[in-house]
Design an enzyme around this catalytic site. Structure first.
Site, PDB file in Angstrom:
ATOM      1  CG  ASN A   6      -1.070   8.319   3.911  1.00 53.78           C
ATOM      2  OD1 ASN A   6      -1.360   7.249   3.388  1.00 53.78           O
ATOM      3  ND2 ASN A   6      -0.495   9.318   3.250  1.00 53.78           N
ATOM      4  CG  HIS A  60      -1.517   5.449   0.224  1.00 55.51           C
ATOM      5  ND1 HIS A  60      -2.081   5.697   1.451  1.00 55.51           N
ATOM      6  CD2 HIS A  60      -2.443   4.754  -0.472  1.00 55.51           C
ATOM      7  CE1 HIS A  60      -3.303   5.171   1.488  1.00 55.51           C
ATOM      8  NE2 HIS A  60      -3.537   4.586   0.339  1.00 55.51           N
ATOM      9  NE  ARG A 103      -4.026   1.860   2.368  1.00 53.62           N
ATOM     10  CZ  ARG A 103      -4.300   2.589   3.456  1.00 53.62           C
ATOM     11  NH1 ARG A 103      -3.594   2.447   4.563  1.00 53.62           N
ATOM     12  NH2 ARG A 103      -5.273   3.472   3.420  1.00 53.62           N
ATOM     13  CG  HIS A 118      -8.260  -3.675  -1.157  1.00 48.75           C
ATOM     14  ND1 HIS A 118      -9.271  -2.745  -1.308  1.00 48.75           N
ATOM     15  CD2 HIS A 118      -7.127  -2.935  -0.954  1.00 48.75           C
ATOM     16  CE1 HIS A 118      -8.778  -1.527  -1.200  1.00 48.75           C
ATOM     17  NE2 HIS A 118      -7.477  -1.604  -0.998  1.00 48.75           N
TER      18      HIS A 118
END
Ligand code: HEM
Ligand SMILES: *[C@@H]1O[C@H](CO)[C@@H](O)[C@H](O)[C@H]1NC(C)=O
Ligand SMILES: *[C@@H]1O[C@H](CO)[C@@H](O)[C@H](O)[C@H]1NC(C)=O
Length: 331
Positions: A97, A69, A65, A196
């Protein structure tokens, strides 16, 4: 014992990849970028990711992840890793975050090992790209050759982090637009969300679905009722914001195509997961394709990860090679 034995296997697999031919476009980046300046770079990253994954089975998800990001906020430039200091407001404070992004200590450990082996050579942005690939492989997902040569930003954008990373209750058109702004299409969107299949979500990221999805006081009708009932005790109307839930409760630590099977059963945890099926025929067909065929999912995922990793890298003399991923070299 089993997990410990997997680490050298995974490392060996990563090296078997480096001679494979590939039609993928690397953009400005080059998989051989550190071949002479730091030939051990990839092995150092893989071994520390392997150790971290062994100590904490969620860490692979968290590292995967971080690359996402990072790349969605002014490109894959490690802006995400900067702590607040001087004029820099850390992206770690943004809505997506805060109390959520994790794994920064592992990146620090990798960076320290790389600085010891090849000082001032390997960027923090490349560490994130390599750690994302290694995390995918170590949880059972596909491997790919990582184009390298990204440099590190001298600034961060907390506003970009808030605006450019999709939120779990964004509509499908909004999500598609946010991906398109990064040069990513519908195939990239549906394939990348397959991430996911591992990792956790906090209650606060999906609570709305359990109680009041559209403001009419009713739960989200695209969420299986018995699954919703099972989620409510640890995700009450108020409180328990930080309680953790597997994004894929069936095989939470295995990178596979179970995520798409869950969505077909109306058991996608986030609204943004389920909306891939219910929001448009084009995305729904891809969910069905990946649920039926894990090989195609793995192929598309690997290609889309390379594409995501190519978002606006700093190259040449732009940016810098940070000595420490949490701060710029001179400020
Ligand atoms: C529409 C796009 C996306 C949305 C709305 C979204 C949203 C979220 C949310 C809300 C969480 C849980 C955060 C929390 O509650 O602490 C999460 C976790 C996660 N996301 Fe996404 N995400 C998206 C796309 C992606 C992509 C493209 C990747 C990777 C390529 C990714 C990888 C992950 C991983 C691995 C986790 C688990 C992290 C952990 O356990 O530490 N996501 N995402
Ligand atoms: C989406 O979630 C945010 C944060 O919880 C909330 O403030 C906002 O009202 C939600 N938007 C919609 C359209 O439900
Ligand atoms: C549901 O949300 C709407 C709009 O945010 C709010 O007016 C309403 O009071 C909420 N209903 C319940 C039962 O929480």
């Amino acid at each position: 014992m089993a997990a410990a034995a997997l680490v050298p296997l995974a490392v060996a697999f990563l090296f078997s990849l480096s001679s494979a031919a590939s039609p993928v476009q690397w953009g400005k980046l080059d998989p051989h970028f550190y071949d002479h300046s730091c030939p051990q770079a990839q092995q150092i990253v893989a071994s520390i990711v392997g150790k971290a994954h062994y100590q904490d089975p969620r860490m692979a998800a968290s590292l995967l992840r971080l690359h996402f990001h990072d790349c969605f906020v002014k490109g894959c430039d490690a802006s995400l890793l900067l702590d607040s200091s001087g004029s820099i407001v850390s992206e770690k404070r943004s809505n997506p975050n805060k109390d959520s992004a994790r794994g920064f200590e592992v990146i620090d450990e990798i960076k320290a090992a790389l600085e010891a082996a090849c000082p001032g050579t390997v960027s923090c942005a490349d560490i994130l790209a390599l750690a994302a690939r290694d995390s995918t492989v170590m949880t059972g997902g596909p491997g790919w050759i990582v184009p390298l040569g990204r440099r590190d930003a001298r600034g961060a954008s907390v506003q970009g982090s808030n605006n450019d990373i999709p939120a779990p209750n964004n509509t499908l058109p909004t999500i598609i637009t946010k991906f398109k702004l990064q040069g990513l299409d519908i195939v990239d969107l549906v394939a990348l969300l397959g991430s996911h299949t591992i990792g956790d979500s906090r209650c606060t990221s999906f609570r709305q679905r359990l109680y009041n999805q559209t403001g009419n006081g009713l739960p989200d009708f695209t969420l299986d009722a018995s699954y919703a009932a099972a989620l409510r005790p640890r995700c009450p109307r108020s409180g328990g914001d930080q309680n953790l839930f597997f994004l894929d409760p069936v095989t939470p630590f295995k990178f596979d195509n179970q995520y798409y099977k869950n969505i077909l059963a109306y058991r996608g945890l986030l609204a943004s997961d389920e909306v891939l099926l219910t929001g448009s025929p084009a995305t729904g067909d891809l969910v069905k394709l990946y649920a039926a065929n894990q090989d195609i999912f793995f192929q598309h995922f690997a290609q889309s990860m390379v594409k995501m990793g190519n978002i606006s890298p700093l190259t040449g003399t732009d940016g810098e090679i940070r000595k420490h991923c949490r701060r710029v070299n001179h400020n």
